[in-house]
Design an enzyme around this catalytic site. Sequence first.
Site, PDB file in Angstrom:
ATOM      1  N   MET A 104     -54.064  23.112 -50.371  1.00 25.02           N
ATOM      2  CA  MET A 104     -55.440  23.549 -50.312  1.00 25.02           C
ATOM      3  C   MET A 104     -55.704  24.723 -49.407  1.00 25.02           C
ATOM      4  O   MET A 104     -56.775  24.677 -48.871  1.00 25.02           O
ATOM      5  CB  MET A 104     -56.345  22.334 -49.980  1.00 25.02           C
ATOM      6  CG  MET A 104     -55.979  21.126 -50.866  1.00 25.02           C
ATOM      7  SD  MET A 104     -56.310  21.281 -52.617  1.00 25.02           S
ATOM      8  CE  MET A 104     -58.114  21.658 -52.736  1.00 25.02           C
TER       9      MET A 104
ATOM     10  N   LEU B 170     -52.979  31.654 -49.997  1.00 23.41           N
ATOM     11  CA  LEU B 170     -51.797  32.270 -49.201  1.00 23.41           C
ATOM     12  C   LEU B 170     -52.114  33.714 -49.081  1.00 23.41           C
ATOM     13  O   LEU B 170     -52.842  34.373 -50.134  1.00 23.41           O
ATOM     14  CB  LEU B 170     -50.632  31.986 -49.773  1.00 23.41           C
ATOM     15  CG  LEU B 170     -50.136  30.639 -50.186  1.00 23.41           C
ATOM     16  CD1 LEU B 170     -49.042  30.550 -50.989  1.00 23.41           C
ATOM     17  CD2 LEU B 170     -49.753  30.239 -48.709  1.00 23.41           C
TER      18      LEU B 170
ATOM     19  N   HIS C 295     -51.899  23.463 -61.396  1.00 21.72           N
ATOM     20  CA  HIS C 295     -53.587  23.628 -61.556  1.00 21.72           C
ATOM     21  C   HIS C 295     -53.769  22.649 -62.708  1.00 21.72           C
ATOM     22  O   HIS C 295     -53.637  22.617 -63.739  1.00 21.72           O
ATOM     23  CB  HIS C 295     -54.037  25.055 -61.845  1.00 21.72           C
ATOM     24  CG  HIS C 295     -55.494  25.007 -61.811  1.00 21.72           C
ATOM     25  ND1 HIS C 295     -56.163  25.189 -60.580  1.00 21.72           N
ATOM     26  CD2 HIS C 295     -56.674  25.099 -62.723  1.00 21.72           C
ATOM     27  CE1 HIS C 295     -57.562  25.087 -60.679  1.00 21.72           C
ATOM     28  NE2 HIS C 295     -57.667  25.051 -62.030  1.00 21.72           N
TER      29      HIS C 295
HETATM   30  C1  GRF Z   1     -53.121  18.052 -58.765  1.00 22.87           C
HETATM   31  O1  GRF Z   1     -54.419  17.811 -59.401  1.00 22.87           O
HETATM   32  C2  GRF Z   1     -52.870  19.550 -58.690  1.00 22.87           C
HETATM   33  O2  GRF Z   1     -53.098  20.069 -59.903  1.00 22.87           O
HETATM   34  C3  GRF Z   1     -54.003  20.027 -57.788  1.00 22.87           C
HETATM   35  O3  GRF Z   1     -53.824  19.195 -56.653  1.00 22.87           O
HETATM   36  C4  GRF Z   1     -53.725  18.009 -57.104  1.00 22.87           C
HETATM   37  C5  GRF Z   1     -52.467  17.447 -56.368  1.00 22.87           C
HETATM   38  O4  GRF Z   1     -52.583  16.003 -56.462  1.00 22.87           O
HETATM   39  N1  GRF Z   1     -53.423  21.461 -57.435  1.00 22.87           N
HETATM   40  P1  GRF Z   1     -51.277  15.410 -55.706  1.00 22.87           P
HETATM   41  O5  GRF Z   1     -51.194  15.462 -54.250  1.00 22.87           O
HETATM   42  O6  GRF Z   1     -49.832  15.786 -56.075  1.00 22.87           O
HETATM   43  O7  GRF Z   1     -51.299  13.864 -56.225  1.00 22.87           O
END
Ligand code: GRF
Length: 214
Positions: A92, A95, A111
């Site tokens: 989150m 970069l 995504h």
């Molecule tokens: C997923 O929905 C992914 O698409 C997004 O963040 C979430 C991560 O979920 N980028 P997890 O930590 O892999 O369960």
Amino acid sequence: MSDRTRFGVLVSGSGTNLQALIDASMTDGHPAEIAVVISNNEEAFGLERARQAGIPAVHIGHKGKERAVFDQELVDTLVAHGVEWVALAGFMRILTPTFLSAFHNRVINIHPALLPSFPGTHGQKQAFAAGVRITGATVHLVDSGTDTGPIVAQGAVPVLEADTEETLQQRILSLEHCLFPMVFRWAAEGRVSVTDGRASVDLPEGEQRFLWGA
Ligand code: GRF
């Protein structure tokens, strides 16, 4: 050192996608090895998943640091573990060029929407609110924009009448767990490249750059 392609995986949360990559990498003859997992969040369950799999798990805090300083710490840690490719699995943080120039066109992100629709956070929630009848997930190479990099593969799922945000999110997540390992393998096999801003894949026989989820 083995001749498998060394990946670093960056996570901020529960890491179910990380788990899908770990499980894939542990299958016989897999071309990728996860050399290190890094999180900006000390509490991320993703770090615990890495430890359980015997993979080095590193916490690098971002608070109170300039973005470029944080990114340089990430790069230094990845380089110290011999990493060639990076997978963002629910990471989150945005970069900066400091990071992206060190791993140019060698960073993949998952995504939870069909980009370029619904970029940014909560792609599933945005799709649900918009009332679309089909949505999905995208794996793309990361550039300096938010979810704007070259698309490598996409998967689609229906939005059903009975869906809630939660059930839709779960359907997308199940699809992600197939889509991300697929691209992870292609990247490790050297099949992914970029020309004029578009990704191409030297596809293995019988494979496609899309998936249908149910
Ligand atoms: C997923 O929905 C992914 O698409 C997004 O963040 C979430 C991560 O979920 N980028 P997890 O930590 O892999 O369960």
